[in-house]
Write a protein that holds these residues in place. Structure first.
Motif, PDB file in Angstrom:
ATOM      1  N   TYR A  82       4.182  37.765  31.850  1.00 17.99           N
ATOM      2  CA  TYR A  82       2.983  37.942  31.035  1.00 17.99           C
ATOM      3  C   TYR A  82       2.040  38.911  31.747  1.00 17.99           C
ATOM      4  N   PRO A  83       2.154  40.200  31.461  1.00 11.42           N
ATOM      5  CA  PRO A  83       1.375  41.187  32.220  1.00 11.42           C
ATOM      6  C   PRO A  83      -0.134  41.077  32.017  1.00 11.42           C
ATOM      7  N   HIS A  84      -0.588  40.381  30.973  1.00  8.50           N
ATOM      8  CA  HIS A  84      -2.034  40.209  30.810  1.00  8.50           C
ATOM      9  C   HIS A  84      -2.636  39.440  31.980  1.00  8.50           C
ATOM     10  N   CYS A  85      -1.828  38.654  32.663  1.00  7.78           N
ATOM     11  CA  CYS A  85      -2.356  37.891  33.788  1.00  7.78           C
ATOM     12  C   CYS A  85      -2.881  38.824  34.877  1.00  7.78           C
ATOM     13  N   LEU A  86      -2.255  39.974  35.040  1.00  4.48           N
ATOM     14  CA  LEU A  86      -2.732  40.923  36.059  1.00  4.48           C
ATOM     15  C   LEU A  86      -4.077  41.524  35.662  1.00  4.48           C
ATOM     16  N   PHE A  87      -4.260  41.770  34.379  1.00  5.62           N
ATOM     17  CA  PHE A  87      -5.549  42.263  33.910  1.00  5.62           C
ATOM     18  C   PHE A  87      -6.640  41.226  34.169  1.00  5.62           C
ATOM     19  N   PHE A  88      -6.363  39.968  33.801  1.00  7.65           N
ATOM     20  CA  PHE A  88      -7.362  38.925  34.005  1.00  7.65           C
ATOM     21  C   PHE A  88      -7.574  38.634  35.483  1.00  7.65           C
ATOM     22  N   LEU A  89      -6.532  38.744  36.300  1.00  7.15           N
ATOM     23  CA  LEU A  89      -6.702  38.569  37.745  1.00  7.15           C
ATOM     24  C   LEU A  89      -7.659  39.620  38.288  1.00  7.15           C
ATOM     25  N   GLU A  90      -7.521  40.848  37.811  1.00  4.78           N
ATOM     26  CA  GLU A  90      -8.430  41.917  38.232  1.00  4.78           C
ATOM     27  C   GLU A  90      -9.854  41.637  37.745  1.00  4.78           C
ATOM     28  N   GLN A  91      -9.996  41.171  36.515  1.00  7.16           N
ATOM     29  CA  GLN A  91     -11.324  40.867  35.972  1.00  7.16           C
ATOM     30  C   GLN A  91     -11.979  39.697  36.702  1.00  7.16           C
ATOM     31  N   LEU A  92     -11.180  38.751  37.168  1.00  7.40           N
ATOM     32  CA  LEU A  92     -11.735  37.582  37.861  1.00  7.40           C
ATOM     33  C   LEU A  92     -12.300  37.929  39.238  1.00  7.40           C
ATOM     34  N   GLN A  93     -12.072  39.130  39.718  1.00 11.20           N
ATOM     35  CA  GLN A  93     -12.693  39.558  40.971  1.00 11.20           C
ATOM     36  C   GLN A  93     -14.186  39.826  40.765  1.00 11.20           C
ATOM     37  N   ASN A  94     -14.595  39.972  39.507  1.00 15.26           N
ATOM     38  CA  ASN A  94     -15.984  40.263  39.162  1.00 15.26           C
ATOM     39  C   ASN A  94     -16.711  38.953  38.823  1.00 15.26           C
ATOM     40  N   ALA A  95     -17.850  38.709  39.488  1.00 14.19           N
ATOM     41  CA  ALA A  95     -18.610  37.470  39.271  1.00 14.19           C
ATOM     42  C   ALA A  95     -19.152  37.392  37.849  1.00 14.19           C
ATOM     43  N   ASN A  96     -19.517  38.516  37.262  1.00 15.32           N
ATOM     44  CA  ASN A  96     -20.037  38.500  35.890  1.00 15.32           C
ATOM     45  C   ASN A  96     -18.982  38.009  34.908  1.00 15.32           C
ATOM     46  N   PHE A  97     -17.743  38.439  35.087  1.00 16.00           N
ATOM     47  CA  PHE A  97     -16.666  37.989  34.207  1.00 16.00           C
ATOM     48  C   PHE A  97     -16.419  36.500  34.387  1.00 16.00           C
ATOM     49  N   ARG A  98     -16.426  36.040  35.623  1.00 15.14           N
ATOM     50  CA  ARG A  98     -16.205  34.608  35.876  1.00 15.14           C
ATOM     51  C   ARG A  98     -17.284  33.769  35.196  1.00 15.14           C
ATOM     52  N   ASN A  99     -18.530  34.208  35.276  1.00 13.64           N
ATOM     53  CA  ASN A  99     -19.621  33.460  34.644  1.00 13.64           C
ATOM     54  C   ASN A  99     -19.528  33.523  33.124  1.00 13.64           C
ATOM     55  N   ALA A 100     -19.143  34.673  32.592  1.00 10.02           N
ATOM     56  CA  ALA A 100     -19.061  34.835  31.138  1.00 10.02           C
ATOM     57  C   ALA A 100     -17.963  33.966  30.537  1.00 10.02           C
ATOM     58  N   MET A 101     -16.882  33.760  31.260  1.00  4.59           N
ATOM     59  CA  MET A 101     -15.775  32.978  30.715  1.00  4.59           C
ATOM     60  C   MET A 101     -16.085  31.490  30.633  1.00  4.59           C
ATOM     61  N   ALA A 102     -17.253  31.062  31.117  1.00  2.17           N
ATOM     62  CA  ALA A 102     -17.654  29.667  30.963  1.00  2.17           C
ATOM     63  C   ALA A 102     -18.125  29.391  29.538  1.00  2.17           C
ATOM     64  N   HIS A 103     -18.478  30.426  28.793  1.00  2.00           N
ATOM     65  CA  HIS A 103     -18.976  30.255  27.432  1.00  2.00           C
ATOM     66  C   HIS A 103     -17.819  30.308  26.431  1.00  2.00           C
ATOM     67  N   PRO A 104     -17.769  29.361  25.503  1.00  2.00           N
ATOM     68  CA  PRO A 104     -16.665  29.318  24.530  1.00  2.00           C
ATOM     69  C   PRO A 104     -16.558  30.571  23.664  1.00  2.00           C
ATOM     70  N   ALA A 105     -17.693  31.198  23.338  1.00  2.00           N
ATOM     71  CA  ALA A 105     -17.640  32.401  22.495  1.00  2.00           C
ATOM     72  C   ALA A 105     -16.904  33.529  23.211  1.00  2.00           C
ATOM     73  N   ASN A 106     -17.097  33.654  24.511  1.00  2.00           N
ATOM     74  CA  ASN A 106     -16.402  34.702  25.275  1.00  2.00           C
ATOM     75  C   ASN A 106     -14.916  34.393  25.413  1.00  2.00           C
ATOM     76  N   LYS A 107     -14.605  33.113  25.524  1.00  2.00           N
ATOM     77  CA  LYS A 107     -13.181  32.721  25.559  1.00  2.00           C
ATOM     78  C   LYS A 107     -12.507  33.116  24.255  1.00  2.00           C
ATOM     79  N   GLU A 108     -13.175  32.821  23.118  1.00  2.00           N
ATOM     80  CA  GLU A 108     -12.609  33.167  21.813  1.00  2.00           C
ATOM     81  C   GLU A 108     -12.490  34.673  21.638  1.00  2.00           C
TER      82      GLU A 108
END
Length: 200
Positions: A82-108
């Protein structure tokens, strides 16, 4: 004598700081666990779960995410399904992305964008990779013209009758009989007949 044997034992055993841990399965179990965890990151719902349960506030976990970036190297990417995991792994290095993913609207939003990517990626990629070749001109052999026969003159009364009759739809000739479009065309012609009866 007892003290001599104790000194011999301590001299033979290496100090604890110099011992190297050796995996019993040569790291296979660790490799599989890390591969499974990295591939779980392809799921925005799982990332949302991690954010909701405050894993991203733990500095050790953030360090673990940084450590897992070795999966982006070509030696390891060949194992990822699942190559999307590498994209999300890269995004998770950013604190803003980690905080944004706590909100259900951003997950959707992330989930929807991932769906649209899967839905359209192949077609969009094929448009750019495999361009359509230009049609090759086909030289048709010259055909002899059929002999011209004179057309008989048409009476004026016949012309007036055919002028009032509805012209057949050109679609009737292109649509195979029994298809849904042919049925609709037959229904539409029936509506025309009913309208004419009411008018006349």
């Amino acid at each position: 004598m007892a003290s001599g044997t104790e000194s011999d034992e301590t001299a033979d055993t290496p100090p604890l700081t110099n011992t190297i841990y050796k995996d019993p399965d040569d790291g296979r179990q660790r490799f599989l666990l890390e591969l499974e965890f990295v591939q779980c990151l392809a799921n925005p719902t799982y990332i949302h779960y991690l954010a909701q349960n405050r894993y991203f506030e733990d500095e050790a976990f953030i360090g673990y995410l940084k450590y897992l970036q070795y999966w982006q190297r070509p030696d390891y990417t060949k194992f990822i399904m699942y190559p999307h995991c590498l994209f999300f792994l890269e995004q998770l290095q950013n604190a803003n992305f980690r905080n944004a993913m706590a909100h259900p609207a951003n997950k959707e939003l992330a989930h929807r964008q991932q769906f649209y990517f899967w839905k359209n990626y192949r077609n969009n990629r094929l448009k750019h990779i495999l361009p359509r070749p230009l049609p090759e001109p086909v030289a048709a052999p010259p055909t002899p013209a059929p002999p011209q026969q004179p057309v008989p003159p048409v009476a004026a009364t016949t012309v007036s009758v055919t002028a009032n009759a509805p012209a057949p739809s050109p679609m009737q000739y292109a649509v195979p009989p029994g298809s849904a479009l042919a049925k609709n065309e037959a229904r539409n012609s029936g509506v025309d007949r009913r309208k004419r009866k009411k008018e006349g």
